[in-house]
Scaffold this active site. Structure first.
Site, PDB file in Angstrom:
ATOM      1  N   THR A   1      23.466  -5.438  25.852  1.00  0.00           N
ATOM      2  CA  THR A   1      24.804  -4.423  25.694  1.00  0.00           C
ATOM      3  C   THR A   1      24.610  -3.331  24.974  1.00  0.00           C
ATOM      4  OG1 THR A   1      25.906  -6.356  24.724  1.00  0.00           O
ATOM      5  CG2 THR A   1      26.984  -4.456  24.001  1.00  0.00           C
TER       6      THR A   1
ATOM      7  N   GLY B   1      23.463  -9.120  21.674  1.00  0.00           N
ATOM      8  CA  GLY B   1      23.039 -10.567  21.389  1.00  0.00           C
ATOM      9  C   GLY B   1      23.912 -11.612  21.705  1.00  0.00           C
TER      10      GLY B   1
ATOM     11  N   ASP C   1      31.411 -10.947  22.378  1.00  0.00           N
ATOM     12  CA  ASP C   1      31.803 -10.422  20.983  1.00  0.00           C
ATOM     13  C   ASP C   1      32.171  -8.700  21.107  1.00  0.00           C
ATOM     14  OD1 ASP C   1      28.991 -10.046  21.722  1.00  0.00           O
ATOM     15  OD2 ASP C   1      28.662  -8.782  19.699  1.00  0.00           O
TER      16      ASP C   1
HETATM   17  N1  ASP Z   1      26.980  -9.580  23.022  1.00  0.00           N
HETATM   18  C1  ASP Z   1      26.967  -9.728  24.453  1.00  0.00           C
HETATM   19  C2  ASP Z   1      27.820 -10.805  24.770  1.00  0.00           C
HETATM   20  O1  ASP Z   1      27.704 -11.810  24.258  1.00  0.00           O
HETATM   21  C3  ASP Z   1      25.470  -9.961  25.244  1.00  0.00           C
HETATM   22  C4  ASP Z   1      24.289  -9.303  24.561  1.00  0.00           C
HETATM   23  O2  ASP Z   1      24.611  -8.459  23.900  1.00  0.00           O
HETATM   24  O3  ASP Z   1      23.293  -9.701  25.010  1.00  0.00           O
HETATM   25  O4  ASP Z   1      28.399 -10.684  25.714  1.00  0.00           O
END
Ligand code: ASP
Length: 334
Positions: A184, A236, A215
């Site tokens: 992200t 994440g 999120d």
């Molecule tokens: N937070 C992002 C999601 O869950 C993915 C990521 O940041 O790795 O969509």
């Protein structure tokens, strides 16, 4: 008086000089955040955001984004939006032009069209190849990939899905697919007027269920900003971040007088509450005095900061919070 500053995640380095230049000219934190995030969304070599982002299980790129204005606590977000490469700008329009916070799927696309955004094909050849490899290796949909035949792919998906649900194997399938690529972009800024803004954009977990939102578009989870205290944004496993309202935890800690280091490490430490559920999460926290800190539950992650006095982005290491579990190392972050 705090000097203008902008911070961004690992792949925002090429975009931060644009953001800090705008802030130095006296532009708002909202303008700087939007412009910076757009550049990351436009970079098709970044597989985790905007154009070139990895697709869902059906090979469709679905994007999530949000923006929050710390001055008014207004926010805008879109989730699961296809065909538009700059969801951060659509999220800003949601914030500024509608009485709502979050628009999803077809409704978000309709809104984007009404607002004059142009449709763009988002699936690049590289992302298409990675998706094809994934389908073949994981054997979830047991037929060759055929871009001309999306309907058939959908039918195959539904059949496989029904089979997985019937056999109660869905969770193990889920655990296999979360080990794939994701990431992200987070951009946090404070402007010369001391206003704070935070923007977040992502293509989410690669090969996610169609319609899955993470999120990033959930205010309080992946994004939060409040001029009185500061801002926070996450990268994440979105499911963990949503369950904890992680960005809000960090800003709440700031409101109680915590330093950015304390707020960031407290937020990441709170992942212990969810053990043994696995995932990797990082957070960047900015306070109203212009201090910035990142923390994460895996080693060797960093972010960038550019300031009015030192506009060349400087690398800062995140604090590693060891959750003393097997969580670390799961997932891949950019
Ligand atoms: N937070 C992002 C999601 O869950 C993915 C990521 O940041 O790795 O969509």
């Amino acid at each position: 008086m705090v000097k203008a500053l902008i911070a961004g995640t690992i792949r925002a380095d090429h975009a931060l000089p644009t953001g800090i230049a705008l802030l130095r000219k006296g532009k708002s934190a909202i303008d700087a955040v939007e412009a910076t995030v757009r550049l990351v969304e436009d970079n098709e070599d970044d597989w985790t955001v905007g154009l070139g982002g990895l697709p869902n299980l059906l090979g469709e790129v679905e994007l999530d984004a949000s923006i929050m204005d710390g001055k008014t606590l207004r926010a805008g977000a879109v989730a699961g939006i296809k065909h538009y490469k700059n969801p951060i700008s659509i999220a800003r329009k949601v914030m500024e032009e509608t009485p709502h916070i979050l628009l999803v799927g077809e409704g978000a696309e309709l809104f984007a069209r009404v607002m004059g955004f142009q449709e763009t094909p988002l699936l690049t050849q590289t992302a298409r190849d990675i998706h094809q490899d994934f389908l073949q290796k994981k054997g979830i949909v047991k037929y060759p990939y055929d871009t001309e035949d999306t309907l058939k792919l959908k039918e195959r998906y539904y059949k496989s899905f029904q089979h997985l649900v019937k056999d109660e194997k869905l969770m193990s399938w889920y655990r296999r697919y979360v080990e794939t690529t994701h990431g992200t972009v987070n951009v946090l800024a404070v402007d010369k007027e001391q206003h704070i803004c935070c923007g977040v954009s992502t293509s989410g977990l690669s090969f996610k269920f169609p319609g899955r939102a993470g999120d990033s578009p959930v205010i309080g989870a992946g994004n939060y900003a409040d001029d009185r205290y500061g801002a926070a944004a996450c990268v994440g496993t979105g499911e963990l971040v949503i369950r904890l309202s992680l960005a809000r935890i960090a800003v709440y800690e700031l409101s109680k007088g915590a330093t950015v280091e304390e707020a960031a490490t407290t937020a990441i430490s709170s992942l212990r509450d969810l053990l043994p559920d696995k995932g990797s999460v990082s957070i960047i926290v900015l306070d109203k005095a212009g201090n910035v800190c990142g923390a994460c539950n895996w080693q060797d992650y960093y972010f960038w900061v550019a300031t009015e006095d030192n506009p060349k982005p400087q690398k800062q290491k995140c604090i590693f919070v060891d959750l003393k579990s097997e969580v670390n190392g799961v997932g891949y972050h950019r």
